[in-house]
Design a protein around this motif. Structure first.
Motif, PDB file in Angstrom:
ATOM      1  N   VAL A 109       9.870 -47.626  34.091  1.00 36.56           N
ATOM      2  CA  VAL A 109       9.432 -48.986  34.364  1.00 36.56           C
ATOM      3  C   VAL A 109       8.366 -49.349  33.339  1.00 36.56           C
ATOM      4  O   VAL A 109       7.497 -48.544  33.015  1.00 36.56           O
ATOM      5  CB  VAL A 109       8.866 -49.097  35.793  1.00 36.56           C
ATOM      6  CG1 VAL A 109       8.284 -50.461  36.042  1.00 36.56           C
ATOM      7  CG2 VAL A 109       9.945 -48.789  36.809  1.00 36.56           C
ATOM      8  N   LEU A 110       8.452 -50.548  32.820  1.00 36.52           N
ATOM      9  CA  LEU A 110       7.477 -51.003  31.842  1.00 36.52           C
ATOM     10  C   LEU A 110       6.172 -51.383  32.519  1.00 36.52           C
ATOM     11  O   LEU A 110       6.176 -52.024  33.571  1.00 36.52           O
ATOM     12  CB  LEU A 110       8.032 -52.208  31.081  1.00 36.52           C
ATOM     13  CG  LEU A 110       9.319 -51.973  30.293  1.00 36.52           C
ATOM     14  CD1 LEU A 110       9.813 -53.285  29.704  1.00 36.52           C
ATOM     15  CD2 LEU A 110       9.113 -50.941  29.215  1.00 36.52           C
ATOM     16  N   CYS A 111       5.056 -50.988  31.910  1.00 42.13           N
ATOM     17  CA  CYS A 111       3.729 -51.309  32.425  1.00 42.13           C
ATOM     18  C   CYS A 111       2.839 -51.755  31.276  1.00 42.13           C
ATOM     19  O   CYS A 111       3.076 -51.379  30.119  1.00 42.13           O
ATOM     20  CB  CYS A 111       3.102 -50.087  33.107  1.00 42.13           C
ATOM     21  SG  CYS A 111       4.001 -49.508  34.537  1.00 42.13           S
ATOM     22  N   ALA A 112       1.810 -52.523  31.594  1.00 39.36           N
ATOM     23  CA  ALA A 112       0.847 -52.940  30.576  1.00 39.36           C
ATOM     24  C   ALA A 112       0.270 -51.703  29.909  1.00 39.36           C
ATOM     25  O   ALA A 112      -0.047 -50.714  30.566  1.00 39.36           O
ATOM     26  CB  ALA A 112      -0.243 -53.783  31.208  1.00 39.36           C
ATOM     27  N   GLY A 113       0.194 -51.757  28.576  1.00 40.85           N
ATOM     28  CA  GLY A 113      -0.327 -50.630  27.811  1.00 40.85           C
ATOM     29  C   GLY A 113       0.758 -49.749  27.220  1.00 40.85           C
ATOM     30  O   GLY A 113       0.495 -48.960  26.308  1.00 40.85           O
TER      31      GLY A 113
END
Length: 163
Positions: A109-113
């Motif tokens: 899952v894509l996350c900030a950073g």
């Protein structure tokens, strides 16, 4: 001739009722499988990872063919999926493949950073760091260009994991 063999079948549910239907089926002793994947959902004040169905309005059930129509009585079940005039049978190998896909997709899952690479368009092969996640787009900081760009979530891949 009746058989005691159980097969996987597919039920179609009312919109956004998959989890409730799963609970009702399990409460009634029916083996079922609802493939879920974790997806970021954006609210005005936060981003939250939420488990959502992989297939909207579909749930897999394992039972005998003679029992499948009785499941229509469960609130939230709309219909049984048919193929060639009979309830569509899903092979165990197909259910196992979906389970394997879900397991392999966990943690991606894509996350900030996160560092991602753009896969399509004029920015193809450029990499950047995620600054912000919106519903269908992400804001990327691309250091090579000293720029911030908005990119469709589906056109990026985490660096080092997916290619």
């Amino acid at each position: 001739m009746t058989t005691n063999k159980t097969n996987w079948y597919v039920l179609y549910t009312t919109p956004r009722a998959e989890k409730r239907v799963k609970e009702k089926l399990e409460w009634n002793g029916v083996e079922c499988y609802l493939p879920l994947h974790r997806s970021p959902r954006v609210w005005s004040d936060r981003v939250k990872l939420v488990d959502i169905p992989l297939f909207n309005s579909y749930i897999f059930v394992k039972c005998r063919e003679a029992e499948i129509l009785s499941l229509l009585r469960i609130n939230g079940v709309v219909r049984v999926i048919f193929y060639d005039g009979k309830p569509a049978v899903i092979r165990q190998a197909e259910v196992d493949a979906i389970r394997m896909f879900i397991k392999e997709a966990e943690g991606k899952v894509l996350c900030a950073g996160d560092e991602v690479e753009i896969l399509t368009g004029s920015m193809k092969n450029k990499s950047g760091k995620i600054i912000k996640i919106k519903k269908k787009y992400i804001l990327l900081r691309i250091e090579q260009l000293a720029a911030t760009v908005c990119v469709n979530v589906e056109s990026v891949a985490l660096l080092g994991r997916i290619r």
